[in-house]
Motif scaffolding. Structure first.
Motif, PDB file in Angstrom:
ATOM      1  N   PRO A 144       0.812  -1.222   0.000  1.00  0.00           N
ATOM      2  CA  PRO A 144       0.000   0.000   0.000  1.00  0.00           C
ATOM      3  C   PRO A 144       0.849   1.278   0.000  1.00  0.00           C
ATOM      4  O   PRO A 144       0.500   2.260  -0.647  1.00  0.00           O
ATOM      5  CB  PRO A 144      -0.809  -0.124   1.294  1.00  0.00           C
ATOM      6  CG  PRO A 144      -0.887  -1.591   1.545  1.00  0.00           C
ATOM      7  CD  PRO A 144       0.401  -2.161   1.055  1.00  0.00           C
TER       8      PRO A 144
ATOM      9  N   LEU B 100       1.599   1.902  -3.582  1.00  0.00           N
ATOM     10  CA  LEU B 100       0.420   2.266  -4.384  1.00  0.00           C
ATOM     11  C   LEU B 100      -0.079   3.678  -4.057  1.00  0.00           C
ATOM     12  O   LEU B 100      -0.674   4.336  -4.897  1.00  0.00           O
ATOM     13  CB  LEU B 100      -0.696   1.232  -4.168  1.00  0.00           C
ATOM     14  CG  LEU B 100      -0.371  -0.181  -4.660  1.00  0.00           C
ATOM     15  CD1 LEU B 100      -1.466  -1.156  -4.268  1.00  0.00           C
ATOM     16  CD2 LEU B 100      -0.177  -0.217  -6.177  1.00  0.00           C
ATOM     17  N   ARG B 101       0.194   4.142  -2.838  1.00  0.00           N
ATOM     18  CA  ARG B 101      -0.201   5.504  -2.461  1.00  0.00           C
ATOM     19  C   ARG B 101       0.572   6.565  -3.224  1.00  0.00           C
ATOM     20  O   ARG B 101       0.157   7.717  -3.303  1.00  0.00           O
ATOM     21  CB  ARG B 101       0.113   5.730  -0.978  1.00  0.00           C
ATOM     22  CG  ARG B 101      -0.947   5.286  -0.050  1.00  0.00           C
ATOM     23  CD  ARG B 101      -0.406   5.343   1.366  1.00  0.00           C
ATOM     24  NE  ARG B 101      -1.211   4.514   2.226  1.00  0.00           N
ATOM     25  CZ  ARG B 101      -2.331   4.934   2.787  1.00  0.00           C
ATOM     26  NH1 ARG B 101      -2.711   6.161   2.620  1.00  0.00           N
ATOM     27  NH2 ARG B 101      -3.051   4.124   3.524  1.00  0.00           N
TER      28      ARG B 101
ATOM     29  N   LEU C  13       1.672   6.194  -6.396  1.00  0.00           N
ATOM     30  CA  LEU C  13       1.630   5.867  -7.817  1.00  0.00           C
ATOM     31  C   LEU C  13       0.279   6.218  -8.431  1.00  0.00           C
ATOM     32  O   LEU C  13      -0.743   6.161  -7.760  1.00  0.00           O
ATOM     33  CB  LEU C  13       1.866   4.352  -7.959  1.00  0.00           C
ATOM     34  CG  LEU C  13       1.576   3.711  -9.312  1.00  0.00           C
ATOM     35  CD1 LEU C  13       2.759   3.911 -10.248  1.00  0.00           C
ATOM     36  CD2 LEU C  13       1.296   2.229  -9.155  1.00  0.00           C
TER      37      LEU C  13
ATOM     38  N   TYR D 213      -6.643   7.681  -0.095  1.00  0.00           N
ATOM     39  CA  TYR D 213      -5.245   8.147  -0.123  1.00  0.00           C
ATOM     40  C   TYR D 213      -4.920   9.060   1.069  1.00  0.00           C
ATOM     41  O   TYR D 213      -3.847   9.652   1.109  1.00  0.00           O
ATOM     42  CB  TYR D 213      -4.961   8.892  -1.437  1.00  0.00           C
ATOM     43  CG  TYR D 213      -4.934   7.972  -2.631  1.00  0.00           C
ATOM     44  CD1 TYR D 213      -3.802   7.215  -2.924  1.00  0.00           C
ATOM     45  CD2 TYR D 213      -6.034   7.846  -3.471  1.00  0.00           C
ATOM     46  CE1 TYR D 213      -3.772   6.366  -4.014  1.00  0.00           C
ATOM     47  CE2 TYR D 213      -6.017   6.999  -4.568  1.00  0.00           C
ATOM     48  CZ  TYR D 213      -4.884   6.260  -4.832  1.00  0.00           C
ATOM     49  OH  TYR D 213      -4.855   5.411  -5.919  1.00  0.00           O
TER      50      TYR D 213
ATOM     51  N   TYR E  18      -8.831   5.390   9.963  1.00  0.00           N
ATOM     52  CA  TYR E  18      -8.651   5.365   8.504  1.00  0.00           C
ATOM     53  C   TYR E  18      -9.743   4.511   7.855  1.00  0.00           C
ATOM     54  O   TYR E  18     -10.405   4.925   6.898  1.00  0.00           O
ATOM     55  CB  TYR E  18      -7.259   4.807   8.171  1.00  0.00           C
ATOM     56  CG  TYR E  18      -7.058   4.531   6.698  1.00  0.00           C
ATOM     57  CD1 TYR E  18      -6.993   5.582   5.777  1.00  0.00           C
ATOM     58  CD2 TYR E  18      -6.948   3.231   6.210  1.00  0.00           C
ATOM     59  CE1 TYR E  18      -6.815   5.339   4.426  1.00  0.00           C
ATOM     60  CE2 TYR E  18      -6.775   2.981   4.859  1.00  0.00           C
ATOM     61  CZ  TYR E  18      -6.708   4.035   3.971  1.00  0.00           C
ATOM     62  OH  TYR E  18      -6.549   3.792   2.633  1.00  0.00           O
TER      63      TYR E  18
ATOM     64  N   LEU F 131      -7.184  -2.536  -8.601  1.00  0.00           N
ATOM     65  CA  LEU F 131      -5.975  -3.087  -7.983  1.00  0.00           C
ATOM     66  C   LEU F 131      -4.893  -2.028  -7.812  1.00  0.00           C
ATOM     67  O   LEU F 131      -3.920  -2.244  -7.094  1.00  0.00           O
ATOM     68  CB  LEU F 131      -5.430  -4.238  -8.838  1.00  0.00           C
ATOM     69  CG  LEU F 131      -6.284  -5.491  -8.886  1.00  0.00           C
ATOM     70  CD1 LEU F 131      -5.671  -6.506  -9.838  1.00  0.00           C
ATOM     71  CD2 LEU F 131      -6.432  -6.108  -7.505  1.00  0.00           C
ATOM     72  N   LEU F 132      -5.048  -0.910  -8.486  1.00  0.00           N
ATOM     73  CA  LEU F 132      -4.042   0.149  -8.375  1.00  0.00           C
ATOM     74  C   LEU F 132      -4.238   1.010  -7.129  1.00  0.00           C
ATOM     75  O   LEU F 132      -3.408   1.847  -6.814  1.00  0.00           O
ATOM     76  CB  LEU F 132      -4.081   1.033  -9.629  1.00  0.00           C
ATOM     77  CG  LEU F 132      -3.644   0.346 -10.914  1.00  0.00           C
ATOM     78  CD1 LEU F 132      -4.022   1.163 -12.124  1.00  0.00           C
ATOM     79  CD2 LEU F 132      -2.144   0.088 -10.895  1.00  0.00           C
ATOM     80  N   LYS F 133      -5.357   0.793  -6.441  1.00  0.00           N
ATOM     81  CA  LYS F 133      -5.622   1.567  -5.230  1.00  0.00           C
ATOM     82  C   LYS F 133      -4.930   0.895  -4.034  1.00  0.00           C
ATOM     83  O   LYS F 133      -4.785  -0.328  -4.019  1.00  0.00           O
ATOM     84  CB  LYS F 133      -7.140   1.613  -4.959  1.00  0.00           C
ATOM     85  CG  LYS F 133      -7.956   2.247  -6.073  1.00  0.00           C
ATOM     86  CD  LYS F 133      -8.066   3.731  -5.856  1.00  0.00           C
ATOM     87  CE  LYS F 133      -8.604   4.473  -7.046  1.00  0.00           C
ATOM     88  NZ  LYS F 133     -10.023   4.420  -7.207  1.00  0.00           N
ATOM     89  N   PRO F 134      -4.568   1.691  -3.012  1.00  0.00           N
ATOM     90  CA  PRO F 134      -3.871   1.077  -1.872  1.00  0.00           C
ATOM     91  C   PRO F 134      -4.765   0.286  -0.912  1.00  0.00           C
ATOM     92  O   PRO F 134      -4.297  -0.152   0.125  1.00  0.00           O
ATOM     93  CB  PRO F 134      -3.230   2.278  -1.164  1.00  0.00           C
ATOM     94  CG  PRO F 134      -3.988   3.461  -1.622  1.00  0.00           C
ATOM     95  CD  PRO F 134      -4.594   3.147  -2.937  1.00  0.00           C
ATOM     96  N   VAL F 135      -6.059   0.113  -1.237  1.00  0.00           N
ATOM     97  CA  VAL F 135      -6.901  -0.779  -0.418  1.00  0.00           C
ATOM     98  C   VAL F 135      -7.454  -1.883  -1.320  1.00  0.00           C
ATOM     99  O   VAL F 135      -7.679  -1.654  -2.515  1.00  0.00           O
ATOM    100  CB  VAL F 135      -8.084  -0.042   0.266  1.00  0.00           C
ATOM    101  CG1 VAL F 135      -7.614   0.957   1.288  1.00  0.00           C
ATOM    102  CG2 VAL F 135      -8.978   0.636  -0.740  1.00  0.00           C
TER     103      VAL F 135
END
Lengths: 329, 272
Positions: A96, A99-100, A102, A129, B3, B103-107
């Motif tokens: 993560p 990905l944060r 990018l 984000y 969060y 899938l590109l998201k951080p969750v």
């Protein structure tokens, strides 16, 4: 002390295993019992390094391996072998924290909720984000001004034109101010005015936040407007990595001259000066070896009745085309 | 934790906004949930009448018409709250590549999907509340609501929602390996419906089938909270019921992790 590179790629390779069968019912039945697979090497061990804040153009025809490479660098694909580090992370571990930082704009895929206004998707991105309210408002204001989004934010995404949707996609991808940005055909299907707008916007965003950008596009104007450096890939191999201007010198060692003559002449009469690229009445374009430039130009000026003369490098599209032709041969 | 509350709150708002765009089709989906239990009630009512007013199982459990009405009405509500349909949507996303932007998201995408499922439940339950009340009034079920039992049923329903959701999601993830996940899902729906008690209360199942149903995850997905609300379960069995639920939730989480890791490798091997 110099900053370490944002992107380091070493011998990156991707082989797809593709199921293959002939057309027809018999072949279909046969494939039920015995499947035939073919290995397709989409990326053949490429290596390159990209410094922080660089905008690099990734060029190549369809199926060259551009998107596969970007997908590996964004963590969507596992490579078959090789290494890559982006911002110090191994992309396919999909951490993560990586990905944060990018964003990957896929021209043919949408991250926006289709049925409601884009603003609702932006608010979800703010939460995902962890964008502080003040930064979110500031960035959104900037994006609204630069991309002229004001009226679009309240319309359901499905009601936007392709260009309008792309502007919203870009905004959604940049709200969290990514350090690395992959743009895969960001101007696909967008009209000329909007293409220019998007290019200006990418350049401005890169200057303001110093994001590292890799751009793929079929429009050479995107690349020439934004990228000093290009990577040329074909059949999965890297053919060129360097300055865009030097590409023509290295690959196409010739110059062109555009002539405007007083009276039209036959094409055969230009043979002694160089190859005729185009002839249209009294307007002629000739091509000759780069080292003969001064000699040919002075001969043209003395031997012909020239109204106007321009010396130029061949168009970048032609140079790229030449690269691919050479490889094919 | 804060969060995740913010992420879920934002996703819930988004999903609710989408639901309101399609309020009519959402309502039709919600009403579809009436069909099974009302059909079950009609069949068992007819059978009860033919048997002289009540039916007694081999294990000595007796159901009158009003008992069946109570069972199927409570089952209808619990089923609505625990229903899940992600397999269809997930398979579609994997096939057409629309999983990639998620899938590109951080969750993980599952968080957005859970929020979507919760939004559906919140919106449709609000819409259906008067209909459920009307059905209770018309069908005169034999039910005496106990506040204690309802309070105990709330965590049981919450766990049931999670278990059913996770199992459905795991099934959906077979889309990474096969393009025909809908067929597997259809089979699963049938087994789920039967062993969870959509056709008949588990108490009426013959011996061996009753044992299978009792130990299967499907009881934890719907029947256990129904039994608590109806007051048909002795209080000493509450703890075992919750322990089964926790076990199946753990199994669901484990299975999810396993399939997700394998699925990601598969998805990213063949071309995301």
């Amino acid at each position: 002390m110099s900053e370490s590179p944002h992107i380091v790629v070493r011998d990156l390779r991707k082989v797809y295993k593709v199921h293959e069968r002939e057309a027809g019912a018999a072949a279909s039945l046969k494939s039920l019992f015995k499947r035939k697979y073919k290995e397709v090497e989409a990326v053949k061990g490429i290596s390159f390094t990209i410094q922080p804040g660089e905008i690099v153009g990734f060029l190549g025809p369809n199926g060259a391996g551009k998107t596969t490479t970007l997908k590996m660098l964004s963590g969507l694909l596992y490579p078959t072998s090789g290494e890559a580090k982006v911002l110090g992370f191994t992309p396919w571990k999909r951490e993560p924290a990586y990905l944060r930082q990018l964003s990957y704009v896929l021209g043919n895929r949408s991250q926006l909720a289709w049925d409601i206004p884009a603003m609702d998707s932006f608010i979800v991105n703010q939460a995902i984000y962890e964008i502080p309210e003040r930064q979110f408002r500031e960035t959104l204001d900037e994006l609204v001004n630069l991309l002229d989004l004001e009226k679009l934010l309240k319309k359901p995404v499905r009601g936007l034109s392709l260009g309008e949707r792309m502007k919203c996609e870009l905004a959604a991808s940049l709200l969290h101010r990514p350090n690395v940005l992959f743009l895969d055909e960001p101007t696909l299907g967008v009209d000329v005015t909007m293409q220019t707008r998007i290019r200006q916007f990418i350049a401005e965003h890169n200057q303001r936040y110093g994001a590292t950008v890799i751009l793929t596009s079929h429009y050479m104007a995107d690349v020439t407007a934004l990228c000093k450096r290009v990577l040329v890939i074909h059949h999965g191999s890297l053919l060129y990595d360097g300055d865009l201007n030097q590409l023509s010198e290295r690959i196409a060692p010739f110059k062109q001259v555009r002539l405007d003559l007083e009276t039209p002449m036959e094409a055969s009469e230009f043979a002694k000066y160089g190859d005729v690229v185009q002839i249209e009445g009294a307007k002629v374009t000739l091509r000759f070896p780069r080292e003969q430039t001064s000699q040919v130009v002075s001969r043209l000026l003395t031997e012909l009745s020239v109204v106007d003369l321009t010396v130029e490098d061949p168009a970048i599209e032609e140079v790229i085309d030449l690269v691919f032709q050479k490889v094919q041969a | 934790m804060r969060y995740w509350i913010r992420v879920y709150a934002a996703q819930l708002k988004l999903a609710t906004a989408i639901m309101f765009q399609y309020r009519f089709s959402v309502l039709i989906w919600a009403i579809w949930g009436f069909v099974g239990p009302l059909l079950g009630l009609a069949i068992w009512s007819a059978a009860t009448e033919a048997k002289g007013g009540s039916i007694t199982s081999a294990r000595g459990v007796t159901f009158s018409q009003a008992d069946f009405a109570a069972y199927f009405l409570v089952f209808m509500i619990v089923s609505h709250l625990t229903m899940s349909w992600d397999a269809f949507e997930f398979a579609f996303r994997v096939r057409d590549g629309n999983l990639s932007p998620r899938l590109l998201k951080p969750v993980l995408p599952i968080h957005g999907d859970i929020a979507n499922n919760f939004a559906f439940k919140i919106v449709t339950s609000t819409m259906l509340l008067p209909v459920w009340a009307l059905l209770f009034y018309l069908l005169k079920p034999n039910i005496h609501f106990s506040i204690v039992n309802i309070l105990i049923a709330i965590p049981a329903i919450f766990l049931a929602v999670l278990i059913r959701y996770l199992f459905q999601y795991c099934l959906a993830m077979f889309a990474f390996w096969t393009t025909r996940v809908e067929a597997i899902n259809q089979l699963y729906f049938t087994v789920d419906g039967f062993l969870a008690g959509r056709i008949a209360p588990l108490a009426l199942f013959p011996g061996w089938l009753g044992v299978i149903a009792y130990y299967s995850p499907f009881r934890s997905m719907a029947t256990f909270p129904v039994e608590i609300i109806l007051g048909r379960l002795p209080a000493e069995q509450f703890l075992t019921g919750f322990l089964y639920q926790i076990f199946w939730l753990g199994a669901g989480v484990g299975l999810f992790k396993l399939l997700w890791a394998g699925g990601m490798k598969q998805y990213s091997a063949v071309g995301a």
